[in-house]
Design an enzyme around this catalytic site. Structure first.
Site: not given
Length: 296
Positions: A144, A188, A231, A254, A258
């Site tokens: 980002e 992910n 998992g 959310t 992180d």
């Protein structure tokens, strides 16, 4: 005299800081549709901020980033400091503090749009100089912020014997000279599929997770793939395996990725085995998603 206890490791997170504008909805809006939210909140977030806060629960964590020279930037810096994050290396810009627009449905699933704004003012020179001052044992970065700033973090780690960890989100094409330094590459399922040039599959099973991790292991030093309710699957030099998810009813997902990444950073920097580090990160993410945002 007995040997003195070594100081805890210092880590650095090079990444974004945003103000999250969060709406709670019954369901996510369709294209062209207007719906009403049942709740609204403004909180400090951004992948860099979130990961630094997660790491700071366990080790000394420094945040390298940029916020606007505005009230939101001041709020973000003070909030990070209050949560134990070292913020001396967060700079200010005349561009407004970044924003993230987040929809969360009542099942806890979210959709996010990020406006980077001041995050795009993070420079390679800032990153290199800050890490020369901090001398972190491990560094975690995401996407980002400008890629040349991420590359500067990776090259500093390579030159100084520090561990470089990469969470390539939002996912993008990565040059081999950076991705092959990732130890680990944290993705992910969707990000893993993108980097492998494969279509994401809703029917992915454990065997396919392990296959994807093995393929990514060929381009990175180690790999962790988070697979939601199943998992996390991982592959490293001496360890590979899968950590099952903890059964739970999510309130808000959310920041779960992180929390996972920041905890993994702290755990690996502290000398935990790869398996132990992934297990700790998995538990931390599970704890976060059952905690209402107002209580985090």
């Amino acid at each position: 005299m007995p040997a003195s206890t070594p100081p805890p490791p210092a880590v650095a997170v090079v990444g974004s800081v945003n103000i999250d504008l969060v709406v709670t909805v019954d369901r996510h809006a369709l294209p062209g549709e207007t719906i009403l939210a049942s709740a609204y909140a403004e909180t400090v977030g951004g992948k860099g901020y979130n990961q630094a806060v997660a790491a700071a629960k366990h080790v000394q964590a420094h945040l390298l980033g940029c916020v606007g020279d505005d009230a939101f930037g001041t709020r973000a810096v003070e909030d990070a400091r209050r949560r134990g994050v070292k913020v001396d290396e967060v700079t200010r810009s005349d561009v407004p503090t970044g924003r993230a627009l987040i929809e969360v449905n009542h099942g806890g699933e979210n959709s996010i749009v990020v406006a980077p704004l001041a995050n795009h003012a993070v420079t390679p020179e800032h990153v290199t100089a800050a890490m020369d001052r901090i001398r972190p044992a491990a560094v975690l970065a995401q996407l980002e912020i400008p890629f040349d700033a991420v590359a500067a973090a990776a090259r500093w780690c390579e030159a100084n014997g520090a561990r470089f960890m990469l969470n390539p989100s939002p996912v993008a094409e990565l040059p081999s000279g950076i991705i092959d330094l990732a130890d680990p590459l944290i993705v992910n399922e969707t990000e893993a599929a993108y980097l492998l040039g494969e279509p994401p599959s809703a029917d992915r099973v454990d065997a396919a997770d392990h296959a994807a991790a093995a393929k990514l292991r060929r381009i990175a030093r180690s790999v962790v793939i988070t697979v939601g309710a199943r998992g996390a699957t991982f592959a490293a030099d001496a360890e590979h395996g899968h950590i099952e998810a903890i059964p739970l009813q999510a309130v808000d997902t959310t920041g779960a990725g992180d929390e996972f990444a920041g905890t993994l950073l702290a755990s690996l920097a502290s000398g935990d085995s790869f398996t132990r580090a992934v297990d700790r990160a998995n538990t931390a993410a599970a704890t976060l998603v059952v905690t209402p945002r107002s209580e985090r």
